[in-house]
Design a protein around this motif. Structure first.
Motif, PDB file in Angstrom:
ATOM      1  N   UNK A  38       0.845  -1.195   0.000  1.00 48.58           N
ATOM      2  CA  UNK A  38       0.000   0.000   0.000  1.00 48.58           C
ATOM      3  C   UNK A  38       0.881   1.246   0.000  1.00 48.58           C
ATOM      4  N   UNK A  39       1.838   1.258  -0.915  1.00 52.89           N
ATOM      5  CA  UNK A  39       2.784   2.357  -1.003  1.00 52.89           C
ATOM      6  C   UNK A  39       2.156   3.703  -1.280  1.00 52.89           C
ATOM      7  N   UNK A  40       0.939   3.700  -1.804  1.00 58.88           N
ATOM      8  CA  UNK A  40       0.262   4.964  -2.120  1.00 58.88           C
ATOM      9  C   UNK A  40      -0.281   5.660  -0.869  1.00 58.88           C
ATOM     10  N   UNK A  41      -0.409   4.922   0.233  1.00 58.52           N
ATOM     11  CA  UNK A  41      -0.927   5.523   1.473  1.00 58.52           C
ATOM     12  C   UNK A  41       0.189   6.346   2.105  1.00 58.52           C
ATOM     13  N   UNK A  42      -0.051   7.612   2.419  1.00 57.82           N
ATOM     14  CA  UNK A  42       1.023   8.443   2.978  1.00 57.82           C
ATOM     15  C   UNK A  42       1.493   7.938   4.344  1.00 57.82           C
ATOM     16  N   UNK A  43       2.773   8.131   4.598  1.00 61.43           N
ATOM     17  CA  UNK A  43       3.376   7.702   5.859  1.00 61.43           C
ATOM     18  C   UNK A  43       2.704   8.371   7.056  1.00 61.43           C
ATOM     19  N   UNK A  44       2.137   9.549   6.850  1.00 61.63           N
ATOM     20  CA  UNK A  44       1.463  10.247   7.949  1.00 61.63           C
ATOM     21  C   UNK A  44       0.313   9.427   8.528  1.00 61.63           C
ATOM     22  N   UNK A  45      -0.193   8.451   7.767  1.00 63.26           N
ATOM     23  CA  UNK A  45      -1.274   7.593   8.259  1.00 63.26           C
ATOM     24  C   UNK A  45      -0.825   6.766   9.453  1.00 63.26           C
ATOM     25  N   UNK A  46       0.482   6.595   9.613  1.00 63.66           N
ATOM     26  CA  UNK A  46       1.019   5.872  10.765  1.00 63.66           C
ATOM     27  C   UNK A  46       0.561   6.544  12.069  1.00 63.66           C
ATOM     28  N   UNK A  47       0.370   7.855  12.012  1.00 61.86           N
ATOM     29  CA  UNK A  47      -0.082   8.601  13.190  1.00 61.86           C
ATOM     30  C   UNK A  47      -1.386   8.029  13.736  1.00 61.86           C
ATOM     31  N   UNK A  48      -2.284   7.655  12.858  1.00 62.61           N
ATOM     32  CA  UNK A  48      -3.575   7.090  13.284  1.00 62.61           C
ATOM     33  C   UNK A  48      -3.352   5.812  14.076  1.00 62.61           C
ATOM     34  N   UNK A  49      -2.477   4.947  13.576  1.00 57.25           N
ATOM     35  CA  UNK A  49      -2.202   3.688  14.263  1.00 57.25           C
ATOM     36  C   UNK A  49      -1.493   3.924  15.592  1.00 57.25           C
ATOM     37  N   UNK A  50      -0.585   4.897  15.615  1.00 59.68           N
ATOM     38  CA  UNK A  50       0.112   5.216  16.867  1.00 59.68           C
ATOM     39  C   UNK A  50      -0.874   5.747  17.905  1.00 59.68           C
ATOM     40  N   UNK A  51      -1.773   6.625  17.480  1.00 58.64           N
ATOM     41  CA  UNK A  51      -2.774   7.155  18.408  1.00 58.64           C
ATOM     42  C   UNK A  51      -3.726   6.061  18.892  1.00 58.64           C
ATOM     43  N   UNK A  52      -4.152   5.207  17.983  1.00 60.81           N
ATOM     44  CA  UNK A  52      -5.055   4.111  18.366  1.00 60.81           C
ATOM     45  C   UNK A  52      -4.381   3.174  19.364  1.00 60.81           C
ATOM     46  N   UNK A  53      -3.127   2.843  19.114  1.00 64.91           N
ATOM     47  CA  UNK A  53      -2.437   1.949  20.053  1.00 64.91           C
ATOM     48  C   UNK A  53      -2.178   2.639  21.381  1.00 64.91           C
ATOM     49  N   UNK A  54      -1.934   3.948  21.368  1.00 62.96           N
ATOM     50  CA  UNK A  54      -1.732   4.678  22.618  1.00 62.96           C
ATOM     51  C   UNK A  54      -3.014   4.707  23.446  1.00 62.96           C
ATOM     52  N   UNK A  55      -4.132   4.939  22.787  1.00 62.04           N
ATOM     53  CA  UNK A  55      -5.418   4.964  23.501  1.00 62.04           C
ATOM     54  C   UNK A  55      -5.748   3.586  24.057  1.00 62.04           C
ATOM     55  N   UNK A  56      -5.581   2.549  23.233  1.00 72.35           N
ATOM     56  CA  UNK A  56      -5.846   1.180  23.691  1.00 72.35           C
ATOM     57  C   UNK A  56      -4.919   0.809  24.845  1.00 72.35           C
ATOM     58  N   UNK A  57      -3.649   1.167  24.728  1.00 74.96           N
ATOM     59  CA  UNK A  57      -2.690   0.883  25.803  1.00 74.96           C
ATOM     60  C   UNK A  57      -3.071   1.590  27.095  1.00 74.96           C
ATOM     61  N   UNK A  58      -3.489   2.840  26.988  1.00 78.43           N
ATOM     62  CA  UNK A  58      -3.887   3.589  28.182  1.00 78.43           C
ATOM     63  C   UNK A  58      -5.102   2.954  28.855  1.00 78.43           C
TER      64      UNK A  58
END
Length: 154
Positions: A38-58
């Motif tokens: 999925x090379x067309x998806x911008x790297x900035x989308x990683x932020x969504x996964x980082x935020x989701x994992x941070x919320x789930x972890x909390x």
């Protein structure tokens, strides 16, 4: 060598941890393959996964763990370094590498992580040098060389 305790055998009490580690490996490898495809998806989308994992972890932390705050400058600096490095920046760098980098080189260099981290633990006195560590280091180096063999030919 790692899960066998240097010849002592697998501790059945540690089986849940081994299974979780296996699940993490499958998740990470799946993420890496999907990232490449999925090379067309911008790297900035990683932020969504980082935020989701941070919320789930909390949430899971608050439900199942006792909060222990870092102590002193070293504790807070370590927590900040973990957040910025391996838990933050590493995801972005890995994503860029998977989408635009040399996959073979990236995979080969990934072998260095356990080798370097174990070396640091030995150097600072947390882990003791042993023949099983030396053999493990040799096996890791052999795995890296095997993974890099196509690059050597090119």
């Amino acid at each position: 060598m790692i899960i066998g305790g240097g010849g002592e055998g697998i501790d059945p009490a540690a089986l849940p941890g081994y299974l979780l580690a296996l699940g993490c490996a499958v998740t990470w490898s799946g993420y890496s393959v999907l990232s490449r495809r999925m090379g067309h998806v911008p790297t900035e989308a990683v932020t969504i996964f980082c935020l989701a994992s941070a919320i789930l972890s909390a949430v899971l932390h608050l439900l199942f763990e006792k909060t222990v705050w870092p102590q002193g400058v070293i504790g807070w600096s370590s927590a900040l370094a973990l957040g910025l490095g391996p838990v933050g920046l590493a995801f972005y760098v890995w994503d860029v590498g998977m989408k635009r980098g040399d996959i073979q080189l990236l995979g080969t260099l990934a072998y260095a992580a356990p080798l370097l981290s174990t070396g640091v633990l030995v150097l600072i006195g947390i882990a003791a040098p042993s023949w099983s560590l030396a053999l493990a280091a040799l096996l890791i180096t052999g795995g890296a060389a095997l993974a890099a063999r196509t690059s050597f030919r090119a």
